[in-house]
Design a protein around this motif. Structure first.
Motif, mmCIF file in Angstrom:
data_model
loop_
_atom_site.group_PDB
_atom_site.id
_atom_site.type_symbol
_atom_site.label_atom_id
_atom_site.label_comp_id
_atom_site.label_asym_id
_atom_site.label_seq_id
_atom_site.Cartn_x
_atom_site.Cartn_y
_atom_site.Cartn_z
ATOM 1 N N ARG A 252 1.056 6.270 -7.168
ATOM 2 C CA ARG A 252 -0.078 7.115 -7.562
ATOM 3 C C ARG A 252 0.306 8.598 -7.529
ATOM 4 O O ARG A 252 -0.156 9.397 -8.353
ATOM 5 N N ALA A 253 1.191 8.949 -6.616
ATOM 6 C CA ALA A 253 1.599 10.345 -6.492
ATOM 7 C C ALA A 253 2.331 10.842 -7.733
ATOM 8 O O ALA A 253 2.384 12.046 -7.981
ATOM 9 N N GLN B 102 1.929 1.623 -3.471
ATOM 10 C CA GLN B 102 0.771 2.057 -4.247
ATOM 11 C C GLN B 102 0.580 3.576 -4.141
ATOM 12 O O GLN B 102 0.347 4.265 -5.143
ATOM 13 N N GLN B 103 0.720 4.102 -2.924
ATOM 14 C CA GLN B 103 0.552 5.541 -2.725
ATOM 15 C C GLN B 103 1.667 6.327 -3.409
ATOM 16 O O GLN B 103 1.426 7.370 -4.024
ATOM 17 N N GLU C 99 0.823 -1.213 0.000
ATOM 18 C CA GLU C 99 0.000 0.000 0.000
ATOM 19 C C GLU C 99 0.859 1.266 0.000
ATOM 20 O O GLU C 99 0.501 2.271 -0.622
#
Length: 572
Positions: free
Chosen positions: A431-432, A427-428, A424
Motif C-alpha cells: 500500500r505504501a 499488505q502495508q 499484513e
C-alpha cells in the motif's frame, strides 16, 4: 515452516529424498540446542512410544495425513508418513552428495555421452520375504507414466518425460536411457531418487483406479521394505507405526511411533506441556510460551531447502497487470523481508529473491552469493517502476491506470497467527507504494483446489520444497506440471532446458539470475524452525538428517526409568 506464512507445497521432491522434504518433501540442520527453563506439569513419556504431529521438523503448521501411498501424496504430511514405509533408491546428504551407505543403489555408471545411466542395487527384501529387485524399480517407473501429472513429482528430474527407456538388466541392475544428453548431476540428484521401488508382486494385481481408491487403506501398504509398517490409521485422528521386523537398515529403537493430527499451534504447545506429545514445532506466534516449558529441549533448524513465494495468476484477466515486469519487480521491491525475519521469525532466516535457496548457498550464482539481486526492498525504486509502467496514484493513494485500480486479492492459509501477520506486513508495504492487496484466508485443501481453477483466484501463497539439485522446471517453464499460474517465458524455458542438459553449474547460475530479474512469482524467505523435544529423547541428530528426510528409527529414550518398560511396549 512453523506457523508458516505459507504451506509447504511439496510437489517437487522425491518421496525418499523429501521423506520427512522435505513432500518428495525439508533441508534441516541442527545448529544449537538450548534447554528451556520454567515449569512442566505434564506426565512422563511413555517408554517405547514417541508421539509427534505430522510435519515435525519441517516447520509446517500442524495438519493431517490423508494418503499412505508415496506416489499419491498430496502434502508434506502424506510424504512424511508414507516415506517411513519404503527404502529409497538414493539418499542425498547436506552436501548434495549421494550417501551410498543409506541408499538402495550401490553405484551409477554414466555413459560418455551422458545419455545412459546404469544403476546397481544392493540385495534387499520386502517384509514378506520377496526380494526387492530392479523389476520393482521398473514397476514404479511404469506406474508414474500411467499416473501422468496426477503424480506429484511428474516431470521432476526428467522422470518420466525425458526418459527414452528403462530396462531391467538383472535382478539388481537396471539401465535408464535418456532421449538426449543430460546434466548427470541434475539427473542423479533430482531424477533418479524419484524411482523408489514399490512391490510389484503386491501392487501389480490392482489397476490405477484401484490403487487410487486404496491409498488410505493400511492393508494396501502391508508389504514394505522401510523401517516401519502401519499398525492403524484413523482419518482425522492419527496414524500408528510399528517396526518392520525384516528391515535391513538401522533397526528402529522406538517400537511405536504415533503421528497425532493437530490443527492449531496452541494444540502443539499444549501437547508438549501435558506430555501428550514428545516432539513438536515451536510456533513463532507462541515463541515465549514454548521457551517457558520445562523439561523440553529447543533445537534450532535451518530453513527448509526451498523458498516461499506468492504465485500470481497470469491466466486471470482481472489481474492482467501482473504480466508487466515492472509491476512484478515493484511488488518484490515493496516487501521488507528483513523486517519480517527480525520481527516474526526471530532472525532465523535470510531474504530470498530467486528460485535457488540461500541457506546453504551451495548452488547460488556468484552475483546471488554476493547479494546482488535485481530486486530487493526499495520502496522508492518500486514507486519509480510503477510510474514508468503508467500507474498513477489515485485519490486514496492506490494507483490507477486506464480507469483500473492496482488491486488484487491474496489467498493465504488460514490457521496461523504468523501467517496473517506476514500477510499484513506485505499488505502495508504494498500500500505504501500504491498497490492494494486484499487478504482472504482459506484452508489448505481449498488453496490447492482453487489453484487448478484459473478464474477463481488472483494470487496465493505457497512454500516450495526442492530436490537436491535446485532446478524448477515443473513450476516455472511453459506448460510445467505445477505451473498453474500460466507463466510463459521462452528465454526462461531455454535456460531451464540448459540446466538439464549442460554439465556443471554455469547454466544453473544463468537460470537463477534471470528468474530473479523476471520474478515469475514473487520470491521471499523460507523461515527456519525450532523443534521442541522432550528431555530423555535421544538420537535427534540422526533423526533429522540434513536432507530433511525424517528418520525416527534413530530415536530412543534414555531415561533410566524407561529401560524396564521398553519391552512392554514392543508390540503396539
Amino acid at each position: 515452516m512453523t506457523d508458516d506464512p505459507q504451506i509447504a507445497y511439496t510437489a517437487h521432491t522425491s518421496p525418499r529424498n523429501r521423506r520427512p522434504r522435505r513432500l518428495s518433501a525439508a533441508v534441516l540442520t541442527l545448529a544449537t540446542i538450548v534447554t528451556a527453563p520454567a515449569v512442566f506439569a505434564g506426565a512422563p513419556p511413555i517408554c517405547g512410544t514417541v508421539i509427534v504431529p505430522p510435519g515435525v521438523g519441517l516447520g509446517t503448521p500442524p495438519g493431517s495425513v490423508t494418503s499412505l501411498n508415496p506416489l499419491l501424496a498430496k502434502s508434506a504430511y502424506d510424504t512424511e508418513a508414507s516415506g517411513l514405509l519404503y527404502y529409497g533408491l538414493l539418499w542425498v546428504n547436506r552436501d548434495h552428495k549421494i550417501d551410498w551407505s543409506r541408499s538402495l543403489a550401490t553405484k551409477i555408471d554414466v555413459s560418455t555421452d551422458d545419455t545412459t545411466f546404469t544403476v546397481s542395487m544392493k540385495p534387499w527384501t520386502w517384509s514378506d520375504g520377496v526380494p526387492v529387485t530392479a523389476a520393482d524399480v521398473k514397476y514404479t517407473y511404469d506406474l508414474i507414466r500411467k499416473l501422468g501429472p496426477t503424480f506429484l513429482n511428474y516431470g521432476t528430474g526428467g522422470v518420466p518425460t525425458l526418459i527414452k527407456s528403462l530396462a531391467v538388466l538383472s535382478p539388481e541392475k537396471f539401465q535408464v536411457v535418456m532421449k538426449h544428453p543430460v546434466n548427470p548431476d541434475w539427473f542423479e540428484l533430482q531424477g533418479l531418487p524419484i524411482l523408489t521401488p514399490f512391490p510389484a508382486h503386491s501392487w501389480g494385481k490392482y489397476t490405477i483406479n484401484q490403487i487410487w481408491r486404496r491409498q488410505s487403506q493400511p492393508s494396501f501398504v502391508k508389504v514394505v521394505d522401510g523401517p516401519y509398517r502401519v499398525v492403524s490409521f484413523r482419518m482425522g485422528r492419527h496414524v500408528v507405526f510399528g517396526v518392520n521386523p525384516t528391515y535391513q537398515g538401522h533397526k528402529p529403537e522406538i517400537p511405536r511411533l504415533v503421528m497425532k493430527f493437530l490443527h492449531s499451534s496452541g494444540a502443539v504447545i499444549a501437547g508438549m506441556k501435558t506430555g501428550t506429545l514428545d516432539i513438536g514445532n515451536l510456533p513463532f506466534s507462541l515463541w515465549q510460551a514454548g521457551r517457558r516449558l520445562q523439561n523440553i529441549n529447543l533445537l534450532r533448524m535451518t530453513p527448509n531447502w526451498g523458498f516461499d513465494f506468492i504465485q500470481i495468476n497470469f491466466r486471470n484477466p482481472k489481474v492482467a497487470f501482473f504480466r508487466d515486469l515492472k509491476v512484478r519487480q515493484a511488488f518484490a521491491d515493496a516487501i521488507d523481508q528483513k523486517a519480517a525475519i527480525k520481527l516474526l521469525f526471530h532472525g532465523m532466516s535470510h531474504a530470498q529473491h530467486g528460485p535457488v535457496p540461500v541457506d546453504p548457498p551451495t548452488f547460488l550464482s556468484p552475483s546471488a552469493r554476493a547479494g546482488k539481486y535485481p530486486v530487493g526492498y526499495d520502496p522508492a525504486r518500486a514507486r519509480g517502476l510503477l510510474d514508468a509502467a503508467g500507474w498513477k496514484p489515485g485519490a486514496d493513494g492506490i494507483r490507477v491506470k486506464d480507469g483500473r485500480r492496482l488491486e488484487f486479492t491474496y489467498l493465504t492459509y488460514a490457521g496461523g497467527a504468523t501467517a496473517m501477520l506476514y500477510a499484513e506486513m506485505m499488505q502495508q508495504g504494498l500500500r505504501a507504494v500504491g498497490i492494494q492487496m486484499n487478504i482472504r484466508q482459506v484452508t489448505f485443501n481449498q488453496l490447492l483446489a482453487l489453484s487448478h481453477r484459473p478464474l477463481t483466484w488472483e494470487a496465493m501463497g505457497f512454500g516450495w520444497s526442492l530436490a537436491s539439485y535446485p532446478s524448477d522446471g515443473n513450476q516455472l517453464e511453459t506448460g510445467g506440471a505445477y505451473n498453474q499460474a500460466g507463466y510463459s517465458n521462452k528465454k526462461l524455458d531455454r535456460l531451464i532446458e540448459a540446466v538439464r542438459t549442460e554439465p556443471g553449474d554455469k547454466a544453473l547460475y544463468a537460470y537463477q539470475d534471470y528468474a530473479a530479474e523476471q520474478q515469475p512469482e514473487i520470491f521471499f524467505n523460507e523461515p527456519g524452525s525450532v523443534v521442541m523435544v522432550r528431555n530423555g529423547l535421544k538420537g535427534i541428530r540422526k533423526s533429522f538428517p540434513s536432507t530433511g528426510s525424517w528418520s525416527p528409527q534413530y530415536l530412543h529414550w534414555a531415561l533410566p526409568q524407561c529401560t524396564a518398560r521398553v519391552a512392554e511396549n514392543a508390540s503396539p
